[in-house]
Design a protein around this motif. Structure first.
Motif: not given
Length: 233
Positions: A57-58, A69-72, A127-132, A121-123
């Motif tokens: 996560a971190f 985003y690693g908190f979930p 993806e969210v980080v890549r989009q950001d 959740a990691d995947a």
């Protein structure tokens, strides 16, 4: 150093939880059968899994957004540990009535569900980080032009072309900042207009400043039109 201290605190908390569970498990006169030891092993595994979940996560070297985003992922690990603690103690307490196969199936299913949840959740986080990151890259060019136009409007506030400069800066400010391959040529032309505008302003050529503001405004309007067409398709 901060990350190391956080890891240390996490290890201490896990050690305390496992120690407390062990004391309860062996201090309470549970029936020491297969269900008891099966539950103890699965709970120990759940504690050990937290080390991997939190490192996932971190991750070291990741940016602040990625860690946020690693908190979930970390939350899933904590929920798994909490449910396993309760389920493990419940199986121990009812060891005389719970068949071994049922205790095994329940705890295996819980572990499998946690593993699937963490991987998913990691995947999703990646993806969210890549989009950001892609969005940051896509808006960089227009953000730079917006900043430059605002600076030019400030420099030319006392000039005869102040209104034209202010209008161009305002139009750029409220234009869609997201770039796309289809907009590259128009954005290059807009950037060239802004560069020539800066030179004209430095030379004190008010007529050229007004003409270039009009030209840049027309190019920006064309870019906005193409941007809408690109989004519609």
């Amino acid at each position: 150093m901060v990350q190391r201290n956080r890891n240390y605190r996490g290890y201490v908390i896990l050690a305390v939880i496992f120690a407390a569970f062990t004391v309860v498990a062996f201090a309470v006169p549970f029936r020491r059968g297969a269900v008891f030891y099966l539950s103890y092993v699965f709970t120990a595994v759940a504690c050990a899994v937290q080390l991997y979940v939190f490192s996932l996560a971190f991750r070291r070297g990741e940016g602040v957004r990625s860690k946020f985003y690693g908190f979930p992922i970390a939350r899933l690990g904590v929920w798994y540990l909490g449910i396993q603690l309760v389920l493990g103690l419940l199986c121990m307490a009812l060891g005389a009535f719970v068949p071994v196969w049922l205790a095994l199936v329940l705890q295996v299913l819980l572990l499998a569900a946690a593993a699937v949840g963490v991987v998913a959740a990691d995947a999703m986080r990646e993806e969210v980080v890549r989009q950001d990151r892609k969005l940051e890259k896509d808006v960089a060019a227009m953000r730079a032009l917006q900043s430059k136009a605002a600076a030019l409007a400030g420099r030319g506030s006392g000039s005869p072309a102040a209104d034209a400069l202010a209008q161009l800066a305002e139009d750029l400010r409220y234009s869609d900042p997201v770039s796309a391959p289809a907009l590259e040529e128009t954005e290059r032309e807009l950037a060239a207009c802004i560069d020539r505008l800066e030179q004209a302003l430095a030379a004190g050529d008010g007529e050229s400043v007004r003409a270039l503001c009009a030209r840049a405004g027309a190019v920006l309007a064309e870019r906005n039109r193409l941007c809408k067409l690109h989004k519609n398709h």
